[in-house]
Write an enzyme that holds these catalytic residues in place. Sequence first.
Site, PDB file in Angstrom:
ATOM      1  N   GLU A   1       1.008  -1.212   0.039  1.00 47.64           N
ATOM      2  CA  GLU A   1      -0.113  -0.058   0.026  1.00 47.64           C
ATOM      3  C   GLU A   1       0.921   1.211  -0.017  1.00 47.64           C
ATOM      4  O   GLU A   1       0.386   2.356  -0.564  1.00 47.64           O
ATOM      5  CB  GLU A   1      -0.937   0.031   1.193  1.00 47.64           C
ATOM      6  CG  GLU A   1      -2.127  -0.987   0.830  1.00 47.64           C
ATOM      7  CD  GLU A   1      -2.555  -1.755   2.308  1.00 47.64           C
ATOM      8  OE1 GLU A   1      -2.534  -1.241   3.513  1.00 47.64           O
ATOM      9  OE2 GLU A   1      -3.163  -2.732   2.138  1.00 47.64           O
TER      10      GLU A   1
ATOM     11  N   GLU B   1       4.111 -10.797   0.544  1.00 45.03           N
ATOM     12  CA  GLU B   1       2.698 -10.501   0.412  1.00 45.03           C
ATOM     13  C   GLU B   1       2.270 -10.302  -1.320  1.00 45.03           C
ATOM     14  O   GLU B   1       2.379  -9.052  -1.740  1.00 45.03           O
ATOM     15  CB  GLU B   1       2.396  -9.148   0.963  1.00 45.03           C
ATOM     16  CG  GLU B   1       2.455  -9.033   2.513  1.00 45.03           C
ATOM     17  CD  GLU B   1       1.869  -8.348   3.547  1.00 45.03           C
ATOM     18  OE1 GLU B   1       1.072  -8.790   4.045  1.00 45.03           O
ATOM     19  OE2 GLU B   1       2.040  -7.000   3.004  1.00 45.03           O
TER      20      GLU B   1
END
Length: 252
Positions: A97, A167
């Site tokens: 993010e 991730e």
Amino acid sequence: MRDILVAGNWKMNGDAARNSELLAGILAGVPVSDRVRLLVCPPFPYLAAVAEQIADSPVELGAQTVSEHPSGAFTGEISAAMLRNVGCSYVLVGHSERRSLFGESSDAVAAKFSAALEGGLRPILCVGETLAEREAGETRIVIDRQLNAVLERVGIAGFGTAVVAYEPVWAIGTGLTATPEQAQDLHRHIRSILAAHDADVAETILILYGGSVKGDNAAGLFSMPDIDGGLIGGASLKASDFLAIATVAASL
Ligand code: 13P
């Protein structure tokens, strides 16, 4: 045998009352294990209060990002030394993010990783490919690029106290999880890149998986030989969900 680290990334969620309730729930159910370590990464304003609440418990504290600068005229930034000062031992760097929404380049991530080490924190370097990159067959290229940017900056010695989190971006907050085999494949790849520089560092470093980890998929993931725990988003916001994952880890 390596430890299993179960780390909660609270992202931009919570408030003082909800955090306190969440932590009380977690502290009441920490599984007994020599091998499992628990970490929470709350938003900046709550770090000091969380540090106080988890003092005398086995739960450790991390932050979600850090400035690449040690101090000075950088309005709005938070240094590694400040994070240490309020009780953090870890900091996430390069979460997807941060990379995608806030434009953090691999070079900026490497600078933050270096600043974390210099400030006495253990960086948790997040790497992972988008769905488009996976479909284009570029997963390893992307991960190599993200890892190598940090290796070039700090060398393999810089990974001695660090953690890596794989991730896949397509698995974050989507309910889609990499299969244990898909994740293991990339975890082994990450470990082999590090092993090419230093076999001992590669053997001891924890490599976490992140992306829709829940109590019911944690066992399959954490049983894989190169998966040493999880970086948990959504399921870290409810004590029972987080503890379900920690309990699975303690049972392995
Ligand atoms: P979710 O567990 O909500 O998919 O988030 C994963 C993550 O981004 C942890 O850093």
